[in-house]
Motif scaffolding. Structure first.
Motif, PDB file in Angstrom:
ATOM      1  N   SER A   4       0.848  -1.190   0.000  1.00 40.75           N
ATOM      2  CA  SER A   4       0.000   0.000   0.000  1.00 40.75           C
ATOM      3  C   SER A   4       0.887   1.244   0.000  1.00 40.75           C
ATOM      4  O   SER A   4       2.073   1.171   0.326  1.00 40.75           O
ATOM      5  N   VAL A   5       0.290   2.364  -0.357  1.00 38.24           N
ATOM      6  CA  VAL A   5       0.908   3.671  -0.113  1.00 38.24           C
ATOM      7  C   VAL A   5      -0.149   4.468   0.647  1.00 38.24           C
ATOM      8  O   VAL A   5      -0.985   5.148   0.068  1.00 38.24           O
ATOM      9  N   ILE A   6      -0.128   4.345   1.961  1.00 33.92           N
ATOM     10  CA  ILE A   6      -1.179   4.925   2.789  1.00 33.92           C
ATOM     11  C   ILE A   6      -0.905   6.385   3.130  1.00 33.92           C
ATOM     12  O   ILE A   6      -1.803   7.139   3.471  1.00 33.92           O
ATOM     13  N   ASP A   7       0.367   6.798   3.024  1.00 28.43           N
ATOM     14  CA  ASP A   7       0.728   8.198   3.221  1.00 28.43           C
ATOM     15  C   ASP A   7       2.106   8.418   2.612  1.00 28.43           C
ATOM     16  O   ASP A   7       2.864   7.454   2.386  1.00 28.43           O
ATOM     17  N   LEU A   8       2.433   9.676   2.332  1.00 31.64           N
ATOM     18  CA  LEU A   8       3.738   9.984   1.747  1.00 31.64           C
ATOM     19  C   LEU A   8       4.092  11.437   1.989  1.00 31.64           C
ATOM     20  O   LEU A   8       3.240  12.266   2.304  1.00 31.64           O
ATOM     21  N   VAL A   9       5.384  11.739   1.856  1.00 33.73           N
ATOM     22  CA  VAL A   9       5.876  13.101   1.982  1.00 33.73           C
ATOM     23  C   VAL A   9       7.147  13.226   1.156  1.00 33.73           C
ATOM     24  O   VAL A   9       7.934  12.268   1.065  1.00 33.73           O
ATOM     25  N   PHE A  10       7.336  14.361   0.505  1.00 33.77           N
ATOM     26  CA  PHE A  10       8.586  14.629  -0.198  1.00 33.77           C
ATOM     27  C   PHE A  10       9.623  15.104   0.813  1.00 33.77           C
ATOM     28  O   PHE A  10       9.396  16.068   1.537  1.00 33.77           O
ATOM     29  N   ARG A  11      10.770  14.425   0.830  1.00 26.20           N
ATOM     30  CA  ARG A  11      11.882  14.923   1.648  1.00 26.20           C
ATOM     31  C   ARG A  11      12.652  15.988   0.860  1.00 26.20           C
ATOM     32  O   ARG A  11      13.103  16.983   1.416  1.00 26.20           O
ATOM     33  N   THR A  12      12.799  15.765  -0.423  1.00 21.17           N
ATOM     34  CA  THR A  12      13.332  16.752  -1.365  1.00 21.17           C
ATOM     35  C   THR A  12      12.541  16.576  -2.656  1.00 21.17           C
ATOM     36  O   THR A  12      11.682  15.691  -2.762  1.00 21.17           O
ATOM     37  N   ASP A  13      12.854  17.380  -3.657  1.00 15.39           N
ATOM     38  CA  ASP A  13      12.176  17.222  -4.953  1.00 15.39           C
ATOM     39  C   ASP A  13      12.461  15.869  -5.581  1.00 15.39           C
ATOM     40  O   ASP A  13      11.687  15.394  -6.420  1.00 15.39           O
ATOM     41  N   ALA A  31       3.606  -7.485  12.264  1.00 15.09           N
ATOM     42  CA  ALA A  31       4.143  -6.163  11.930  1.00 15.09           C
ATOM     43  C   ALA A  31       4.712  -6.219  10.519  1.00 15.09           C
ATOM     44  O   ALA A  31       5.891  -6.467  10.304  1.00 15.09           O
ATOM     45  N   ARG A  32       3.865  -5.952   9.521  1.00 19.23           N
ATOM     46  CA  ARG A  32       4.260  -6.055   8.114  1.00 19.23           C
ATOM     47  C   ARG A  32       4.458  -4.698   7.456  1.00 19.23           C
ATOM     48  O   ARG A  32       4.792  -4.616   6.277  1.00 19.23           O
ATOM     49  N   GLY A  33       4.230  -3.632   8.202  1.00 19.55           N
ATOM     50  CA  GLY A  33       4.346  -2.299   7.624  1.00 19.55           C
ATOM     51  C   GLY A  33       5.789  -1.852   7.497  1.00 19.55           C
ATOM     52  O   GLY A  33       6.694  -2.395   8.136  1.00 19.55           O
ATOM     53  N   LEU A  88      12.444   1.993   7.532  1.00 19.12           N
ATOM     54  CA  LEU A  88      11.941   1.372   8.763  1.00 19.12           C
ATOM     55  C   LEU A  88      11.137   0.130   8.402  1.00 19.12           C
ATOM     56  O   LEU A  88      10.008   0.244   7.909  1.00 19.12           O
ATOM     57  N   PRO A  89      11.668  -1.072   8.622  1.00 15.22           N
ATOM     58  CA  PRO A  89      10.905  -2.294   8.361  1.00 15.22           C
ATOM     59  C   PRO A  89      10.165  -2.749   9.623  1.00 15.22           C
ATOM     60  O   PRO A  89      10.400  -2.242  10.724  1.00 15.22           O
ATOM     61  N   GLY A  90       9.262  -3.717   9.465  1.00 16.98           N
ATOM     62  CA  GLY A  90       8.639  -4.382  10.601  1.00 16.98           C
ATOM     63  C   GLY A  90       7.828  -3.488  11.514  1.00 16.98           C
ATOM     64  O   GLY A  90       7.842  -3.657  12.732  1.00 16.98           O
ATOM     65  N   LEU A  91       7.095  -2.547  10.944  1.00  8.80           N
ATOM     66  CA  LEU A  91       6.238  -1.670  11.733  1.00  8.80           C
ATOM     67  C   LEU A  91       4.821  -2.241  11.802  1.00  8.80           C
ATOM     68  O   LEU A  91       4.332  -2.850  10.852  1.00  8.80           O
ATOM     69  N   HIS A  92       4.155  -2.009  12.914  1.00  6.86           N
ATOM     70  CA  HIS A  92       2.776  -2.473  13.086  1.00  6.86           C
ATOM     71  C   HIS A  92       1.820  -1.367  12.641  1.00  6.86           C
ATOM     72  O   HIS A  92       1.597  -0.405  13.347  1.00  6.86           O
ATOM     73  N   TYR A  93       1.283  -1.528  11.437  1.00  6.64           N
ATOM     74  CA  TYR A  93       0.285  -0.620  10.871  1.00  6.64           C
ATOM     75  C   TYR A  93       0.693   0.853  10.946  1.00  6.64           C
ATOM     76  O   TYR A  93       0.010   1.663  11.584  1.00  6.64           O
ATOM     77  N   PRO A  94       1.782   1.221  10.302  1.00  5.92           N
ATOM     78  CA  PRO A  94       2.094   2.654  10.179  1.00  5.92           C
ATOM     79  C   PRO A  94       1.034   3.327   9.319  1.00  5.92           C
ATOM     80  O   PRO A  94       0.548   2.743   8.347  1.00  5.92           O
ATOM     81  N   MET A  95       0.684   4.573   9.661  1.00  6.21           N
ATOM     82  CA  MET A  95      -0.409   5.239   8.959  1.00  6.21           C
ATOM     83  C   MET A  95      -0.075   6.635   8.450  1.00  6.21           C
ATOM     84  O   MET A  95      -0.653   7.103   7.481  1.00  6.21           O
ATOM     85  N   GLY A 145      13.672  15.693  10.045  1.00  7.85           N
ATOM     86  CA  GLY A 145      13.611  14.279  10.385  1.00  7.85           C
ATOM     87  C   GLY A 145      12.205  13.729  10.193  1.00  7.85           C
ATOM     88  O   GLY A 145      11.231  14.477  10.117  1.00  7.85           O
ATOM     89  N   LEU A 146      12.096  12.399  10.128  1.00 10.29           N
ATOM     90  CA  LEU A 146      10.812  11.751   9.900  1.00 10.29           C
ATOM     91  C   LEU A 146      10.111  11.422  11.207  1.00 10.29           C
ATOM     92  O   LEU A 146      10.728  10.961  12.170  1.00 10.29           O
ATOM     93  N   LEU A 147       8.808  11.647  11.223  1.00 13.60           N
ATOM     94  CA  LEU A 147       7.936  11.191  12.300  1.00 13.60           C
ATOM     95  C   LEU A 147       6.878  10.293  11.677  1.00 13.60           C
ATOM     96  O   LEU A 147       6.267  10.651  10.667  1.00 13.60           O
ATOM     97  N   VAL A 148       6.654   9.123  12.279  1.00 14.65           N
ATOM     98  CA  VAL A 148       5.728   8.138  11.730  1.00 14.65           C
ATOM     99  C   VAL A 148       4.720   7.753  12.810  1.00 14.65           C
ATOM    100  O   VAL A 148       5.108   7.424  13.940  1.00 14.65           O
ATOM    101  N   SER A 149       3.434   7.800  12.468  1.00 17.06           N
ATOM    102  CA  SER A 149       2.382   7.411  13.417  1.00 17.06           C
ATOM    103  C   SER A 149       1.989   5.955  13.195  1.00 17.06           C
ATOM    104  O   SER A 149       1.911   5.478  12.061  1.00 17.06           O
ATOM    105  N   LEU A 150       1.752   5.246  14.293  1.00 18.01           N
ATOM    106  CA  LEU A 150       1.368   3.834  14.257  1.00 18.01           C
ATOM    107  C   LEU A 150      -0.082   3.717  14.709  1.00 18.01           C
ATOM    108  O   LEU A 150      -0.427   4.119  15.824  1.00 18.01           O
TER     109      LEU A 150
END
Length: 346
Positions: free
Chosen positions: A118-127, A153-155, A170-177, A186-191
């Motif tokens: 899936s691609v449930i969310d995204l952000v450009f870090r640079t162009d 944890a397949r996210g 970041l591998p092995g995350l539980h339902y990152p959203m 820096g990156l912040l990721v919500s689970l």
């Protein structure tokens, strides 16, 4: 043996009191009806992009009619604009498209076919670098109810460059959203089910939020977190009853599982919904409800500072995304099919 000692203890979570005390701000908000809304993206030129099923619409000003911007072969699951004006569009089953601000495809971006669920969310870090959130499930329709009872944890969070290079951050995350950049880039990721926010190394920065954490966005000097529902005490309790949960999953259709839901619609055949009725059938704000509308503002340390809510008697539940646009916070309610204008002061 102490019987209670054998039970798995559920992680504590914040209750809806104090700065996140119950209110009706989502139900009181102005709204625009949109079919199947999910994600939002303010553009540099002042327009707002919003997803509507397989289409992306553009809104020039609040109160205007959303205009067609682009259409795709799969449901739109994520939107983001680069510093240079490119727009990335996440699509169902892990698809991706990159367009210019007028909705025309941009050549050169390699599509990661078959590499993401899936691609449930995204952000450009640079162009030239996109950060993609893969929740680990290709079918996201029942994402919320499945996450409550799925321990796998397949996210993952991955980096995709314009050259086509795909790198797992970041591998092995539980339902990152959700994903966003902090003040330093820096990156912040919500689970989702863990109700937590982690950094680029996987370190938990804050946890125990009162809702199932969806998309996370920068707002003023802090952040704002869209929640797909509140965390329910009954669901948390049942996590200590594995035998009951196993029987429920084996013998009952997923629609009837005890768990969070997106839809606020009342039905007598759903678990505990009869507990939501009172004299003359009126639903009280504090009644049991597995769906809920919740948006939480956070400071720079990711601690809650305020909230907007739609309680059990409301219908603006399942907040899919939030964005700051035109001096106000806007949010999508997947349950009511609306874009909500909440204001800026929570």
């Amino acid at each position: 043996m102490n019987f209670l000692a054998r039970k798995r203890q559920a992680a504590p979570f914040m209750t809806l009191e104090g700065v996140v005390g119950p209110n009706q701000r989502l139900d009181q908000a102005d709204a625009v009806s949109v079919q199947s809304p999910d994600t939002l993206c303010p553009l540099h030129d002042g327009r707002l992009l919003l997803s509507s099923g397989r289409q992306v619409l553009a809104l020039n000003a609040w109160g205007g009619e959303p205009e067609f911007w682009a259409a795709f072969a799969a449901p739109v699951t994520a939107l983001a604009q680069s510093p240079g004006g490119r727009v990335a569009v996440g699509l169902g089953a892990g698809g991706l498209a990159v367009l210019d601000a007028d909705g025309r495809p941009v050549a050169g971006w390699s599509h990661p076919i078959g590499q993401l669920a899936s691609v449930i969310d995204l952000v450009f870090r640079t162009d030239d670098e996109l950060i993609l959130v893969d929740c680990g499930r290709s079918d996201t329709d029942d994402l919320l109810s499945a996450a409550a009872w799925d321990d796998e944890a397949r996210g993952q969070v991955v980096s995709l460059r314009h050259s086509g290079e795909l790198r797992v951050i970041l591998p092995g995350l539980h339902y990152p959203m959700g994903v966003c950049l902090d003040a330093k880039g820096g990156l912040l990721v919500s689970l989702l089910e863990r109700a937590a926010i982690v950094d680029e190394t996987g370190r938990v920065l804050q946890a125990g939020y009162p809702g199932y954490a969806g998309r996370l966005r920068r707002h003023r000097d802090g952040y704002v977190l869209a929640c797909l529902s509140r965390r329910d005490p009954l669901v948390e309790f049942l996590k200590s009853e594995p035998a009951f949960v196993a029987e429920m999953k084996a013998t009952i259709a997923p629609r009837h599982w005890i768990g969070p839901r997106l839809d606020a619609a009342f039905s007598h055949d759903l678990p505990i919904e009869l507990g939501a009725t009172r004299l003359y059938g009126e639903v009280k704000p504090w009644a049991p409800s597995f769906s809920y509308g919740l948006l939480v503002t956070l400071d720079d340390a990711l601690m809650p500072t305020g909230s907007a809510q739609s309680r059990a008697d409301g219908r603006r539940h399942a907040i899919g995304d939030v964005a700051s646009w035109g001096g106000s916070l806007l949010a999508t309610s997947r349950a009511s099919g609306e874009i909500l204008k909440i204001g800026d002061d929570l």
